[in-house]
Design a protein around this motif. Sequence first.
Motif, PDB file in Angstrom:
ATOM      1  N   LEU A  25       0.821  -1.210   0.000  1.00  0.00           N
ATOM      2  CA  LEU A  25       0.000   0.000   0.000  1.00  0.00           C
ATOM      3  C   LEU A  25       0.856   1.260   0.000  1.00  0.00           C
ATOM      4  O   LEU A  25       0.530   2.242  -0.676  1.00  0.00           O
ATOM      5  N   LEU A  26       1.953   1.236   0.730  1.00  0.00           N
ATOM      6  CA  LEU A  26       2.870   2.372   0.742  1.00  0.00           C
ATOM      7  C   LEU A  26       3.476   2.601  -0.641  1.00  0.00           C
ATOM      8  O   LEU A  26       3.592   3.746  -1.096  1.00  0.00           O
ATOM      9  N   ALA A  27       3.832   1.529  -1.327  1.00  0.00           N
ATOM     10  CA  ALA A  27       4.382   1.654  -2.680  1.00  0.00           C
ATOM     11  C   ALA A  27       3.341   2.249  -3.630  1.00  0.00           C
ATOM     12  O   ALA A  27       3.660   3.129  -4.436  1.00  0.00           O
ATOM     13  N   LEU A  28       2.096   1.782  -3.533  1.00  0.00           N
ATOM     14  CA  LEU A  28       1.046   2.327  -4.403  1.00  0.00           C
ATOM     15  C   LEU A  28       0.784   3.803  -4.087  1.00  0.00           C
ATOM     16  O   LEU A  28       0.543   4.601  -4.999  1.00  0.00           O
ATOM     17  N   ALA A  29       0.862   4.162  -2.814  1.00  0.00           N
ATOM     18  CA  ALA A  29       0.705   5.575  -2.441  1.00  0.00           C
ATOM     19  C   ALA A  29       1.859   6.403  -3.006  1.00  0.00           C
ATOM     20  O   ALA A  29       1.649   7.523  -3.500  1.00  0.00           O
ATOM     21  N   ALA A  30       3.071   5.866  -2.962  1.00  0.00           N
ATOM     22  CA  ALA A  30       4.231   6.582  -3.509  1.00  0.00           C
ATOM     23  C   ALA A  30       4.097   6.756  -5.020  1.00  0.00           C
ATOM     24  O   ALA A  30       4.400   7.828  -5.552  1.00  0.00           O
ATOM     25  N   ALA A  31       3.641   5.712  -5.713  1.00  0.00           N
ATOM     26  CA  ALA A  31       3.446   5.809  -7.158  1.00  0.00           C
ATOM     27  C   ALA A  31       2.377   6.852  -7.490  1.00  0.00           C
ATOM     28  O   ALA A  31       2.537   7.638  -8.429  1.00  0.00           O
TER      29      ALA A  31
END
Length: 152
Positions: A25-31
């Motif tokens: 989820l953190l990666a998707l938020a960063a993207a």
Amino acid sequence: MATTVVNDGARSIRAIALFEAAKGLLALAAATALAIVGPASLRASVGNAMAALHVMDADGARPSLLDRITTETVDVAILVIVLYGLMRLVEAWGLWHHRVWASWLGCLGAAAYIPFELYALWRHPDWLTWGVLLLNLLIVAILARDIARRRR
């Protein structure tokens, strides 16, 4: 007694699943944030940060780096980050539902970081580096134990 071990193992696997889901989820938020910011704002922010930190100003490295922040490179970065996030979420789902392939994926994925963490520990031996290494070793041990348990 055996039930306690299985329950403790299941709790450990579920904890790893939650950790992997959080990373996904953190990666998707960063993207998403990177897509919203866009290359022009990113280039300006990186340029300001490099100027404030006096990073490689004399040899012209700053303009060279900033020229590489384009729509295409940002799009590639977003794609890689989204794929990483989705992989982590799929792994989390598999671990939560006790799929052996997820234990393999998690074990191999965590083990892949260990050489880099050892290098980081050699270069910067601090408590954070030790903590990250020990956490990954613990994840590898738990998932490897789960794989071995399933083979018996």
